[in-house]
Write an enzyme that holds these catalytic residues in place. Sequence first.
Site, PDB file in Angstrom:
ATOM      1  N   ASP A 166       2.952   5.542   7.242  1.00 57.74           N
ATOM      2  CA  ASP A 166       4.477   5.728   7.672  1.00 57.74           C
ATOM      3  C   ASP A 166       3.473   6.169   9.470  1.00 57.74           C
ATOM      4  OD1 ASP A 166       2.571   7.968   7.728  1.00 57.74           O
ATOM      5  OD2 ASP A 166       4.083   9.488   7.694  1.00 57.74           O
ATOM      6  N   TYR A 191       2.930   6.630  13.261  1.00 60.76           N
ATOM      7  CA  TYR A 191       1.885   8.286  13.412  1.00 60.76           C
ATOM      8  C   TYR A 191       2.687   9.005  14.642  1.00 60.76           C
ATOM      9  CZ  TYR A 191      -1.848   4.679  14.642  1.00 60.76           C
ATOM     10  OH  TYR A 191      -2.406   3.354  14.692  1.00 60.76           O
ATOM     11  N   PHE A 214       0.010   0.939  13.210  1.00 56.51           N
ATOM     12  CA  PHE A 214      -1.294   0.427  13.718  1.00 56.51           C
ATOM     13  C   PHE A 214      -1.626   1.152  14.820  1.00 56.51           C
ATOM     14  CE2 PHE A 214      -2.750  -0.053   9.373  1.00 56.51           C
ATOM     15  CZ  PHE A 214      -3.360   0.316   9.169  1.00 56.51           C
ATOM     16  N   HIS A 257      -9.616   1.130   3.391  1.00 52.36           N
ATOM     17  CA  HIS A 257      -8.674   1.388   4.440  1.00 52.36           C
ATOM     18  C   HIS A 257      -9.373   1.602   6.352  1.00 52.36           C
ATOM     19  CE1 HIS A 257      -5.736   3.546   6.850  1.00 52.36           C
ATOM     20  NE2 HIS A 257      -4.941   3.084   6.606  1.00 52.36           N
TER      21      HIS A 257
END
Length: 221
Positions: free
Chosen positions: A63, A65, A76, A185
């Site tokens: 989701d 920031y 990102f 990740h």
Amino acid sequence: MHITTDWNEQLANEFNQTYFQQLIQEVQHAYEKESVFPAKEDLFRAFNETSFDQTKVVIIGQDPYHGVNQANGLSFSVAKGQPIPPSLRNIFKELSDDMQIAEPTHGDLTSWANQGVLLLNSVLTVRNGEAFSHRHLGWEQFTDQVIEKISKDKENVVFILWGKHALKKGQTINPFKHLVIHSAHPSPLSAYRGFFGSKPFSKANQYLVEKNKNPIDWRLS
């Protein structure tokens, strides 16, 4: 809050679904009563920067920031001038090592999006300061359909799945039609468990060239 590219036609059936109409009503209400990121005009920015026809790489985030001035509608990515978040900093470390290029000095990934990299979050909105606060509004169902449509109606797309969440999100991808790159990740909590050294950028470009597509220029100017 409008999509201005060919995604409008591709997702027309989804827009007519009851769940999506309820989702948009809830999101509009949230924008009116609380601080929500990204800005309303950037809500569908991933689709406006990267058309369906143009899409050749998909990078799936979770989701947006949840800090002020961070989210810009691309997974990102943060606007120029904003501090580079830890996960993105690790992405840039791997990019530099993989492609033998200098680490970017800013976190704006728009140039990737403009080359056909769909930077798609699973959930497209978040409440200020509260990660995952807009899960279960309906975004997951919508973005599942986006991924399924790309898998079904396109060929030779690279899907980059970082972490368990993205891997689960990509369960409908046909691995016989597309390249699926999966690793840990890039979060500081997991980057050393298989993200570093995974070389997703060079693998993506090698596949695109093999399929007679232009590779991505991963450098950020």
